[in-house]
Design an enzyme around this catalytic site. Structure first.
Site, PDB file in Angstrom:
ATOM      1  N   TYR A 276       0.838  -1.216   0.000  1.00 19.98           N
ATOM      2  CA  TYR A 276       0.000   0.000   0.000  1.00 19.98           C
ATOM      3  C   TYR A 276       0.867   1.258   0.000  1.00 19.98           C
ATOM      4  CZ  TYR A 276      -4.288  -2.572   0.084  1.00 19.98           C
ATOM      5  OH  TYR A 276      -5.326  -3.390  -0.304  1.00 19.98           O
TER       6      TYR A 276
ATOM      7  N   GLN B 107     -15.364   2.193  -7.380  1.00 21.73           N
ATOM      8  CA  GLN B 107     -14.721   1.081  -6.674  1.00 21.73           C
ATOM      9  C   GLN B 107     -13.281   1.447  -6.337  1.00 21.73           C
ATOM     10  OE1 GLN B 107     -15.887  -2.825  -8.912  1.00 21.73           O
ATOM     11  NE2 GLN B 107     -16.203  -1.109 -10.317  1.00 21.73           N
TER      12      GLN B 107
ATOM     13  N   HIS C 213     -15.182   0.841  -1.981  1.00 25.30           N
ATOM     14  CA  HIS C 213     -14.087   0.013  -1.435  1.00 25.30           C
ATOM     15  C   HIS C 213     -13.107   0.802  -0.574  1.00 25.30           C
ATOM     16  CE1 HIS C 213     -14.842  -3.072  -4.911  1.00 25.30           C
ATOM     17  NE2 HIS C 213     -15.701  -3.208  -3.910  1.00 25.30           N
TER      18      HIS C 213
ATOM     19  N   CYS D 176      -8.679  -0.666  18.204  1.00 22.39           N
ATOM     20  CA  CYS D 176      -9.558   0.335  18.843  1.00 22.39           C
ATOM     21  C   CYS D 176     -10.298   1.203  17.818  1.00 22.39           C
ATOM     22  CB  CYS D 176      -8.759   1.225  19.798  1.00 22.39           C
ATOM     23  SG  CYS D 176      -7.662   2.383  18.970  1.00 22.39           S
TER      24      CYS D 176
ATOM     25  N   THR E 208     -14.190  -0.702 -15.660  1.00 27.50           N
ATOM     26  CA  THR E 208     -14.308  -1.781 -14.657  1.00 27.50           C
ATOM     27  C   THR E 208     -14.568  -3.104 -15.359  1.00 27.50           C
ATOM     28  OG1 THR E 208     -15.535  -2.642 -12.749  1.00 27.50           O
ATOM     29  CG2 THR E 208     -16.769  -1.214 -14.251  1.00 27.50           C
TER      30      THR E 208
ATOM     31  N   ASN F 226     -14.855   1.217 -22.160  1.00 26.03           N
ATOM     32  CA  ASN F 226     -13.797   0.285 -21.751  1.00 26.03           C
ATOM     33  C   ASN F 226     -12.928  -0.013 -22.969  1.00 26.03           C
ATOM     34  OD1 ASN F 226     -12.351  -2.153 -20.712  1.00 26.03           O
ATOM     35  ND2 ASN F 226     -13.856  -2.007 -19.054  1.00 26.03           N
TER      36      ASN F 226
END
Ligand code: BJW
Ligand code: ZN
Length: 246
Positions: A67, A101, A119, A130, A188, A213
């Site tokens: 990430y 998304q 998402h 927590c 997508t 697309n």
């Protein structure tokens, strides 16, 4: 046979409410890798090793590092012509909703104001113990998974496989789909559920569906119009034509 450009323009000229349902392909021209298809992340890395909670618990540093890498790419990326055209279309249509998304925040950076992120968002993080939220500047920009003050691991606020989508956001997206006149489905593969249910819902409630697309997808045969090509090349021209005829 799919509808012609003139029919598409007419539907857009008559439309009051437009939903843009977007996926990774809309950000490809900003230099962000897609998941599937040519150059997709999953061609090299296994989703089950990266995009689920068990993988994170097994190897938090590896998942966190992935990430962080994507965040570093995003830091230098800019919204492209398709993101910008969508944001500017708020001056053409009465109601514009982006149901995305994507977690890359590029719709927001382009100026869209009504965005449902199905998402999550890669710029947010939270503690798995927590549930304290941490925005990007609050966590160290390094590759080791950071820990919260409570000792819990901090994870990106994105939806991994096997996890529920944010329910209020999903419901609001369903409402937008059920009430729009036109839905664009852009970049997508439409294979990940429950997000992939959104276009079908719009269709069953009478919306006109336009797909953009670079290749046919799972839902191409169900849409009213298929525009094959790059979103950043097709969408601005189409929306400009609508604007000039309004
Ligand atoms: C261009 C272009 C250009 C390129 N211009 N176009 C079996 C059957 C059905 C469902 C399931 C099943 N087994 C498991 C499931 C459920 C699972 C699922 O759907 N799996 C399928 C893959 C089989 N779904 C889930 O787990 C979801 N949760 C859930 O169901 O909860 C209920 C539940 C909970 C608990 C127990 C049981 C049930 C959660 C899904 C979360 C998805 N998360 C990811 C990662 C997000 C974080 C991150 O970014 O790291 O979301 S996966 C990844 O796929 C990401 C995307 O948002 C998502 C969709 O991908 P997208 O956007 O469509 O991208 P691509 O790459 O697939 O396609 C790009 C397209 O662009 C291509 O078509 C190109 O051609 C095109 N393109 N350049 C225009 N320039
Ligand atoms: Zn904590």
């Amino acid at each position: 046979m799919k509808d012609t450009r003139e029919k598409i323009l007419q539907k857009l000229l008559d439309a009051e409410s437009v939903v843009y349902f977007t996926g990774a392909g809309i950000s490809a021209e900003s230099g962000i890798a897609t998941f599937r298809g040519a150059g997709g992340i999953w061609n090299k890395l296994k989703p089950e090793e990266l995009a689920n909670f068990d993988a994170f618990l097994r190897n938090p540093d590896m998942v966190w590092e992935w990430y962080q890498y994507r965040r570093s790419v995003l830091k230098d990326a800019q919204p492209n012509a398709a993101h910008l055209a969508i944001a500017q279309s708020e001056n053409i249509f009465q109601n514009v909703t982006v149901v995305t998304q994507n977690v890359d925040n590029l719709h927001k950076r382009a100026g869209s104001t009504n965005i449902y992120e199905l998402h999550g968002n890669i710029e947010r993080n939270f503690c798995v113990r927590c549930h304290t939220y941490y925005n990007l500047p609050d966590v160290p920009f390094e590759n080791k998974a950071p820990k919260c003050e409570c000792g819990g691991l901090i994870r990106p606020d994105v939806v991994w496989f096997g996890e529920m989508l944010p329910q209020e956001i999903f419901s609001a997206s369903e409402d937008a789909a059920m009430n729009c006149d036109v839905m664009f489905i852009i970049g997508t593969s439409a294979v990940v559920y429950p997000a992939a249910r959104i276009p079908g819902l719009a269709r069953r409630h009478g919306a006109y569906l336009i797909e953009i697309n670079i290749e046919p997808t799972e839902i191409s045969y169900t849409v009213d119009a298929s525009l094959m090509g790059k979103a950043g090349e097709i969408l601005p021209g189409l929306l400009n034509d609508v604007k000039s005829r309004k």
